[in-house]
Design a protein around this motif. Structure first.
Motif, PDB file in Angstrom:
ATOM      1  N   VAL A  59    -128.144 110.908 -12.203  1.00  0.00           N
ATOM      2  CA  VAL A  59    -128.481 112.262 -12.657  1.00  0.00           C
ATOM      3  C   VAL A  59    -129.924 112.291 -13.157  1.00  0.00           C
ATOM      4  O   VAL A  59    -130.364 111.436 -13.917  1.00  0.00           O
ATOM      5  CB  VAL A  59    -127.478 112.753 -13.733  1.00  0.00           C
ATOM      6  N   ILE A  60    -130.643 113.290 -12.672  1.00  0.00           N
ATOM      7  CA  ILE A  60    -132.040 113.490 -13.070  1.00  0.00           C
ATOM      8  C   ILE A  60    -132.125 114.800 -13.844  1.00  0.00           C
ATOM      9  O   ILE A  60    -131.514 115.801 -13.444  1.00  0.00           O
ATOM     10  CB  ILE A  60    -132.951 113.567 -11.824  1.00  0.00           C
ATOM     11  N   ASN A  61    -132.874 114.771 -14.924  1.00  0.00           N
ATOM     12  CA  ASN A  61    -133.197 116.015 -15.626  1.00  0.00           C
ATOM     13  C   ASN A  61    -134.687 116.282 -15.419  1.00  0.00           C
ATOM     14  O   ASN A  61    -135.534 115.561 -15.942  1.00  0.00           O
ATOM     15  CB  ASN A  61    -132.866 115.883 -17.120  1.00  0.00           C
ATOM     16  N   VAL A  80    -129.003 106.372 -14.196  1.00  0.00           N
ATOM     17  CA  VAL A  80    -127.848 105.918 -13.427  1.00  0.00           C
ATOM     18  C   VAL A  80    -126.762 105.562 -14.433  1.00  0.00           C
ATOM     19  O   VAL A  80    -126.959 104.688 -15.289  1.00  0.00           O
ATOM     20  CB  VAL A  80    -128.175 104.688 -12.558  1.00  0.00           C
ATOM     21  N   LEU A  81    -125.630 106.272 -14.336  1.00  0.00           N
ATOM     22  CA  LEU A  81    -124.481 105.961 -15.190  1.00  0.00           C
ATOM     23  C   LEU A  81    -123.493 105.165 -14.355  1.00  0.00           C
ATOM     24  O   LEU A  81    -123.210 105.536 -13.208  1.00  0.00           O
ATOM     25  CB  LEU A  81    -123.831 107.253 -15.684  1.00  0.00           C
ATOM     26  N   GLU A  82    -122.992 104.106 -14.929  1.00  0.00           N
ATOM     27  CA  GLU A  82    -122.107 103.209 -14.176  1.00  0.00           C
ATOM     28  C   GLU A  82    -120.760 103.164 -14.885  1.00  0.00           C
ATOM     29  O   GLU A  82    -120.659 102.654 -16.004  1.00  0.00           O
ATOM     30  CB  GLU A  82    -122.766 101.817 -14.157  1.00  0.00           C
ATOM     31  N   ALA A 135    -134.720 101.268 -18.841  1.00  0.00           N
ATOM     32  CA  ALA A 135    -134.182 100.701 -20.079  1.00  0.00           C
ATOM     33  C   ALA A 135    -132.698 101.061 -20.157  1.00  0.00           C
ATOM     34  O   ALA A 135    -132.282 102.076 -19.594  1.00  0.00           O
ATOM     35  CB  ALA A 135    -134.921 101.276 -21.278  1.00  0.00           C
ATOM     36  N   PRO A 136    -131.924 100.237 -20.861  1.00  0.00           N
ATOM     37  CA  PRO A 136    -130.515 100.606 -21.041  1.00  0.00           C
ATOM     38  C   PRO A 136    -130.411 101.884 -21.873  1.00  0.00           C
ATOM     39  O   PRO A 136    -131.211 102.099 -22.783  1.00  0.00           O
ATOM     40  CB  PRO A 136    -129.925  99.417 -21.810  1.00  0.00           C
ATOM     41  N   ILE A 137    -129.448 102.723 -21.548  1.00  0.00           N
ATOM     42  CA  ILE A 137    -129.210 103.924 -22.357  1.00  0.00           C
ATOM     43  C   ILE A 137    -128.431 103.490 -23.598  1.00  0.00           C
ATOM     44  O   ILE A 137    -127.381 102.847 -23.486  1.00  0.00           O
ATOM     45  CB  ILE A 137    -128.415 104.979 -21.560  1.00  0.00           C
ATOM     46  N   THR A 138    -128.957 103.844 -24.757  1.00  0.00           N
ATOM     47  CA  THR A 138    -128.370 103.291 -25.989  1.00  0.00           C
ATOM     48  C   THR A 138    -127.460 104.289 -26.712  1.00  0.00           C
ATOM     49  O   THR A 138    -126.781 103.916 -27.656  1.00  0.00           O
ATOM     50  CB  THR A 138    -129.491 102.851 -26.947  1.00  0.00           C
ATOM     51  N   ASN A 139    -127.449 105.546 -26.282  1.00  0.00           N
ATOM     52  CA  ASN A 139    -126.658 106.520 -27.054  1.00  0.00           C
ATOM     53  C   ASN A 139    -125.472 107.075 -26.268  1.00  0.00           C
ATOM     54  O   ASN A 139    -125.108 108.236 -26.433  1.00  0.00           O
ATOM     55  CB  ASN A 139    -127.552 107.673 -27.535  1.00  0.00           C
ATOM     56  N   LEU A 140    -124.920 106.238 -25.400  1.00  0.00           N
ATOM     57  CA  LEU A 140    -123.747 106.702 -24.651  1.00  0.00           C
ATOM     58  C   LEU A 140    -122.537 106.735 -25.598  1.00  0.00           C
ATOM     59  O   LEU A 140    -122.442 105.908 -26.513  1.00  0.00           O
ATOM     60  CB  LEU A 140    -123.467 105.770 -23.468  1.00  0.00           C
ATOM     61  N   PRO A 141    -121.599 107.679 -25.389  1.00  0.00           N
ATOM     62  CA  PRO A 141    -120.444 107.766 -26.292  1.00  0.00           C
ATOM     63  C   PRO A 141    -119.506 106.572 -26.134  1.00  0.00           C
ATOM     64  O   PRO A 141    -119.449 105.967 -25.065  1.00  0.00           O
ATOM     65  CB  PRO A 141    -119.752 109.056 -25.831  1.00  0.00           C
ATOM     66  N   VAL A 191    -118.552 102.689 -19.777  1.00  0.00           N
ATOM     67  CA  VAL A 191    -119.708 103.272 -19.104  1.00  0.00           C
ATOM     68  C   VAL A 191    -120.973 102.595 -19.623  1.00  0.00           C
ATOM     69  O   VAL A 191    -121.120 102.340 -20.817  1.00  0.00           O
ATOM     70  CB  VAL A 191    -119.777 104.808 -19.286  1.00  0.00           C
ATOM     71  N   ASN A 192    -121.850 102.271 -18.686  1.00  0.00           N
ATOM     72  CA  ASN A 192    -123.179 101.741 -19.021  1.00  0.00           C
ATOM     73  C   ASN A 192    -124.196 102.620 -18.334  1.00  0.00           C
ATOM     74  O   ASN A 192    -123.875 103.274 -17.344  1.00  0.00           O
ATOM     75  CB  ASN A 192    -123.360 100.323 -18.496  1.00  0.00           C
ATOM     76  N   GLY A 193    -125.402 102.589 -18.816  1.00  0.00           N
ATOM     77  CA  GLY A 193    -126.392 103.436 -18.162  1.00  0.00           C
ATOM     78  C   GLY A 193    -127.782 102.852 -18.223  1.00  0.00           C
ATOM     79  O   GLY A 193    -128.107 102.031 -19.081  1.00  0.00           O
TER      80      GLY A 193
END
Ligand code: AHR
Length: 672
Positions: A594-596, A666-668, A640-646, A615-617
């Motif tokens: 997903v792109i914003n 990229v969400l995995e 960079a890893p997404i650090t604020n995923l729920p 989920v990792n991102g």
């Protein structure tokens, strides 16, 4: 935005979608991926060196223009050591191909160390490893009574008296260098140190007490550091690795304009890029400098084989450009048989078994097994030419007849050519887009139903060259004179976002878009023919800069997935969020890209028809849309890893997250 992902109705993703385009532009071949460390090794000419590149010790810049240099021998890149005189001579050609030699006159009163050194391609990376050196040498009949006991080879600093590595070629007492025939000597230098910068040289030296009064001739002086997969005459290791690390599945070569030549005679002739280097003449490339052709057909194919990459071989299609910018020049229709025959010879060389004449030739050059070749591109950007309508069918039919299983790619299609040409079902069309960000955003759905809408049933697409070339301008017209303020010199976050949206559009149309590659791919920072480029580099391996566009492509390529997943939009529309979902075979992992493209974060809900357990991102973003990577800030825009995923609870089927402004993600999801 809210979307629903379900398991049914999938398509296979395009396995070759993410690729690489290579031609020798901006010294990305000689002085780039070709592993040869020495500039002007056979005195065929090279780029002039003027000024210095900011922040790169020992570097020099030519121009950001397209420099057209005279073809001719020069001593550029070479210096004498001690009181020697250097000149070029035609008197002792090494071969019909390499006719110019370096003459080294050593005066009778010379003392100490004498010899020659090469400065490398705007420097020379020196790090621990084995260096393979070789040279051809010939002597005038010695005028003194001395005889040679050794010739020394060394890697040294160009700034200090440091010598990083040295070796000797011994001569038994009384022998001397032949004065009758060229002799090749080779030696290995085992280097254990990392030089502090790339301002280094390679030297060949004598003890003057043994050679004063003598004249020596040198040609084809070569130095290879360890190469990609340790191939002789191979690919610069770090750059080859950067290509593979992107997740590259397909490589188009050797051009681009550089295939076509600035005249028919100057085209890339495949048969002059094979066999012993001694017999490779080289040519003036389309980008204004000498191509040694050391990086030839077999080197490209070997790299593909080693890197697990599918080659797309672009073949000369009877059309050359014109150096003065007028219309190009074409083979007439009644001479196209010659062009076809040359292509058939080339394809036999690549794919024929050893019972065929060209297959046997390839075997004699060290590759008895045929190379795998499934894609051939007929020419380059032939929409510039009015003659493709007769050239393309002759070549298409002739190649197809001999090689029915090879997929053929056309470079011109009705849309941007001035004439009608159709591509038979099963064929491909190579599109090129150097555009503004909004072009790419607006083209997100360009490939949706493309075959049906354009009557191109069965024709598929290779997006063979693309980049965001300039920022959005009022008239939307790309200006190739690259004005300051409009042109993008190094891929910015904004460029990566635009290109990324376009690639998502490609990814969700795997039945149409089979391959893609950014172009140009590599930029030697000392010689800029074209910007922006995917990767910038200097002689110093530690100065290679991967761009925002590279990282975006890498994120996508490494998470392509095996199958696309149907996504139902429950609420909201595309823009500023753009997305695609894919799954790995076996359903264990789902990727949601997903792109914003907007300047504020956007809430996203993804509902699944199944549970997921984790989920990792990975995110590519920066507070400044114009941010780019450069020598002094090489990872400014990097994943960079997404650090604020729920946190994810057991049995969860819904995921909610706010997609940050100006970000590529990229969400995995681990399903189950
Ligand atoms: O990528 C640079 C050039 O752009 C290529 O050589 C040519 O195909 C296109 O015009």
């Amino acid at each position: 935005v809210s979307v629903f992902l379900n398991a049914g109705g999938r398509n296979q993703t395009a396995p070759l979608l993410y690729g690489w385009m290579h031609e020798d532009i901006s010294h990305s071949g000689d002085g780039g991926i070709y592993g040869e460390a020495l500039v002007n090794r056979a005195f065929q000419g090279s780029g002039a060196t003027i000024g210095a590149l900011p922040g790169v010790p020992g570097s020099s810049v030519v121009s950001s223009e397209n420099p057209i240099l005279p073809w001719g021998p020069v001593i550029t890149g070479w210096q004498g050591i001690g009181s020697v005189d250097l000149s070029l001579t035609l008197l002792h050609p090494l071969s019909d191909a390499l006719r110019v030699a370096l003459q080294v006159d050593i005066p009778f009163n010379a003392t100490g160390e004498v010899g020659i050194l090469n400065e490398g391609w705007w420097g020379m990376d020196v790090r621990p490893g084995t260096y393979n050196a070789s040279f051809y040498i010939l002597s005038d009949k010695p005028r003194n009574n001395g005889s040679l006991s050794h010739i020394d080879l060394s890697l040294r600093s160009n700034l200090t008296s440091d010598i990083w590595a040295t070796t000797s070629i011994p001569f038994s007492n009384g022998t001397n260098i032949s004065s009758f025939e060229w002799t090749q000597y080779s030696a290995q230098l085992e280097n254990t140190v990392r030089a502090p910068n790339s301002n280094n040289t390679f030297a060949i030296t004598f003890d003057a007490s043994e050679v004063a009064g003598n004249t020596y001739y040198f040609d084809l002086v070569s130095l290879f550091p360890e190469t990609f997969h340790d191939r002789p005459n191979g690919i610069r290791r770090d750059l080859g690795q950067a290509i593979v690390d992107l997740g590259t599945k397909v490589l188009r070569f050797p051009g681009g304009n550089n295939l076509e030549g600035y005249s028919i005679e100057q085209r890339w002739k495949w048969n002059e890029t094979i066999g012993p280097l001694r017999y490779r003449r080289g040519r003036v490339g389309d980008w204004g400098y000498t191509n040694t052709n050391g990086l030839g057909l077999m080197e490209y194919l070997q790299f593909c084989e080693d890197g697990g990459i599918e080659p797309v071989l672009a073949v000369y299609a009877g059309y050359s450009l014109d150096i003065w910018g007028q219309d190009g020049v074409s083979f007439p229709e009644d001479r196209m048989g010659d062009v076809l025959q040359d292509i058939l010879n080339e394809l036999e060389f690549v794919t024929g078994d050893i019972s065929t004449p060209y297959g046997a030739l390839r075997a004699s050059y060290g590759h008895p097994e045929p190379f795998s070749l499934n894609y051939v591109e007929i020419g380059n950007e032939d929409w510039f030419s009015s003659t493709y309508p007769y050239r393309f069918p002759i070549l298409y039919n002739g190649i197809k007849q001999a090689y029915p299983n090879i997929t053929l790619i056309s470079t011109a299609y009705n849309e941007n050519a001035n004439y009608n040409i159709s591509i038979p079902a099963g064929g491909m069309w190579d599109t090129h887009h150097y555009e503004e960000p909004s072009f790419f955003l607006e083209s997100f759905d360009y490939w949706d139903n493309w075959q049906e809408a354009t009557n191109n049933e069965g024709v598929t697409i290779f997006v063979g060259e693309y980049s965001v070339f300039q920022i959005d301008t009022p008239d939307g017209v790309v200006n190739f004179s690259m004005p300051l303020g409009e042109h993008i010199f190094f891929p910015t976050l904004m460029a990566a976002i635009g290109e990324g949206v376009y690639l998502l559009g490609a990814e969700r149309n795997p039945n149409v878009v089979k391959m893609s590659s950014y172009a140009p791919s590599l930029l030697n920072l000392n010689w800029q023919n074209w910007t922006p480029d995917l990767v910038a580099f200097t002689a110093d391996y530690d100065q290679t800069v991967l761009s925002a566009s590279y990282y975006m492509e890498q994120m996508f390529a490494l998470h392509r997935g095996a199958e696309t997943l149907p996504v139902t939009t429950v609420q909201g529309t595309f823009d500023p969020l753009w997305w695609v979902a894919t799954a790995e075979q076996g359903d264990g992992v789902v990727y949601f890209k997903v792109i914003n493209s907007g300047n504020s974060s956007v809430p996203l809900t993804v509902d699944f028809d199944r549970t997921f357990s984790a989920v990792n991102g990975t995110i590519l973003t920066h507070p400044d849309l114009g941010a780019f990577n450069y020598l002094d800030n090489a990872t400014a825009v990097s994943p960079a890893p997404i650090t604020n995923l729920p946190a994810i609870a057991a049995g969860q089927t819904a995921f909610t997250w706010a997609v940050p402004a100006w970000s590529i993600n990229v969400l995995e999801f681990e399903m189950g």
